[in-house]
Motif scaffolding. Structure first.
Motif, short mmCIF file in Angstrom:
data_model
loop_
_atom_site.label_atom_id
_atom_site.label_comp_id
_atom_site.label_asym_id
_atom_site.label_seq_id
_atom_site.Cartn_x
_atom_site.Cartn_y
_atom_site.Cartn_z
N LEU A 121 0.86 -1.17 0.00
CA LEU A 121 0.00 0.00 0.00
C LEU A 121 0.90 1.22 0.00
N ILE A 122 0.62 2.18 -0.86
CA ILE A 122 1.41 3.41 -0.90
C ILE A 122 0.53 4.57 -0.44
N ASP A 123 0.98 5.28 0.56
CA ASP A 123 0.25 6.43 1.07
C ASP A 123 0.61 7.66 0.23
N LYS A 157 1.89 10.89 1.81
CA LYS A 157 3.28 10.95 2.30
C LYS A 157 4.29 10.96 1.16
N CYS A 158 3.93 10.35 0.03
CA CYS A 158 4.88 10.18 -1.08
C CYS A 158 5.39 11.53 -1.57
N VAL A 159 6.72 11.61 -1.75
CA VAL A 159 7.33 12.85 -2.25
C VAL A 159 7.84 12.68 -3.68
N GLY A 160 7.52 11.55 -4.29
CA GLY A 160 7.82 11.37 -5.71
C GLY A 160 9.28 11.19 -6.05
N CYS A 161 10.06 10.67 -5.11
CA CYS A 161 11.51 10.55 -5.35
C CYS A 161 11.84 9.46 -6.38
N GLY A 162 10.96 8.49 -6.55
CA GLY A 162 11.16 7.43 -7.54
C GLY A 162 12.03 6.27 -7.07
N LYS A 163 12.47 6.29 -5.82
CA LYS A 163 13.35 5.21 -5.34
C LYS A 163 12.65 3.85 -5.38
N CYS A 164 11.36 3.83 -5.04
CA CYS A 164 10.64 2.56 -5.05
C CYS A 164 10.56 2.00 -6.47
N HIS A 165 10.33 2.89 -7.41
CA HIS A 165 10.30 2.48 -8.82
C HIS A 165 11.64 1.89 -9.24
N LYS A 191 4.93 2.60 -10.57
CA LYS A 191 5.02 3.71 -11.53
C LYS A 191 4.84 5.02 -10.77
N ILE A 192 5.19 6.11 -11.43
CA ILE A 192 4.99 7.46 -10.88
C ILE A 192 3.96 8.15 -11.77
N ASP A 193 2.91 8.70 -11.16
CA ASP A 193 1.86 9.31 -11.97
C ASP A 193 2.18 10.77 -12.29
N LYS A 215 3.33 11.05 -7.82
CA LYS A 215 3.02 10.15 -6.72
C LYS A 215 3.16 8.72 -7.21
N ALA A 216 3.74 7.88 -6.36
CA ALA A 216 3.96 6.49 -6.74
C ALA A 216 2.66 5.68 -6.60
N TYR A 217 2.51 4.71 -7.48
CA TYR A 217 1.40 3.77 -7.35
C TYR A 217 1.86 2.42 -7.90
N GLU A 254 13.41 1.22 0.94
CA GLU A 254 14.02 2.37 0.27
C GLU A 254 13.28 3.67 0.48
N CYS A 255 11.99 3.61 0.74
CA CYS A 255 11.19 4.84 0.80
C CYS A 255 11.67 5.74 1.94
N PRO A 256 12.11 6.95 1.62
CA PRO A 256 12.68 7.83 2.66
C PRO A 256 11.65 8.41 3.62
N VAL A 257 10.37 8.34 3.23
CA VAL A 257 9.34 8.95 4.09
C VAL A 257 8.36 7.90 4.64
N TYR A 258 8.75 6.63 4.51
CA TYR A 258 7.96 5.52 5.07
C TYR A 258 6.51 5.54 4.57
N ALA A 259 6.38 5.77 3.27
CA ALA A 259 5.03 5.85 2.69
C ALA A 259 4.50 4.50 2.24
N ILE A 260 5.35 3.47 2.26
CA ILE A 260 4.94 2.18 1.71
C ILE A 260 4.80 1.15 2.84
N LYS A 261 3.70 0.44 2.80
CA LYS A 261 3.48 -0.63 3.76
C LYS A 261 3.20 -1.92 3.01
S1 SF4 Z 1 10.12 5.80 -2.46
FE1 SF4 Z 1 8.41 6.61 -1.22
S2 SF4 Z 1 8.48 8.84 -1.51
FE2 SF4 Z 1 9.74 7.93 -3.14
S3 SF4 Z 1 8.29 7.72 -4.88
FE3 SF4 Z 1 8.25 5.77 -3.73
S4 SF4 Z 1 6.52 5.97 -2.28
FE4 SF4 Z 1 7.04 8.03 -3.04
#
Ligand code: SF4
Ligand code: SF4
Length: 104
Positions: free
Chosen positions: A4-6, A9-17, A26-28, A32-34, A50-57
């Motif tokens: 689940l991606i919040d 919280k997501c800052v769009g850094c793309g690290k999860c991708h 993907k990044i919309d 925002k990641a989805y 990897e998520c720096p803002v703990y947006a992924i569970k």
């Molecule tokens: S790593 Fe976290 S903050 Fe960065 S794009 Fe993915 S969900 Fe968003």
């Protein structure tokens, strides 16, 4: 299995991708990641760590005995805290020192 991606919280850094071995995230247009292919997620947890803002569970479904519990990680130096928000509201935390991870 899936994540689940919040979006709030997501800052769009793309690290999860970048780290997803299946290119499932993907990044919309709003940066925002989805997760585009949730059924293909095999729960490697790379994106979560990897998520720096703990947006992924990570969702622990009934098939894993999790009954809807959610897991995420938070880093504190070499320590990764694995935090489980249980279905009954209880929170369980396990701390792993990354430098000693080969011991486990
Ligand atoms: S790593 Fe976290 S903050 Fe960065 S794009 Fe993915 S969900 Fe968003
Ligand atoms: S848990 Fe692994 S497979 Fe699933 S979306 Fe994240 S990086 Fe991809």
């Amino acid at each position: 299995m899936s994540i689940l991606i919040d979006r709030t919280k997501c800052v769009g850094c793309g690290k999860c991708h970048d780290v997803c071995p299946g290119t499932l995230i993907k990044i919309d247009a709003d940066k925002k990641a989805y997760i585009k292919y949730p059924k293909d997620c095999w729960g490697c947890t790379s994106c979560i760590k990897e998520c720096p803002v703990y947006a992924i569970k990570f969702y622990l479904g009934a098939d894993m005995g999790g009954r809807g519990s959610l897991v995420h990680t938070e880093k504190d130096g070499d320590i990764i805290r694995w935090i489980t928000e249980r279905f009954d509201g209880e929170t369980v935390e396990i701390k792993i020192n990354q430098k000693e991870s080969n011991k486990y």
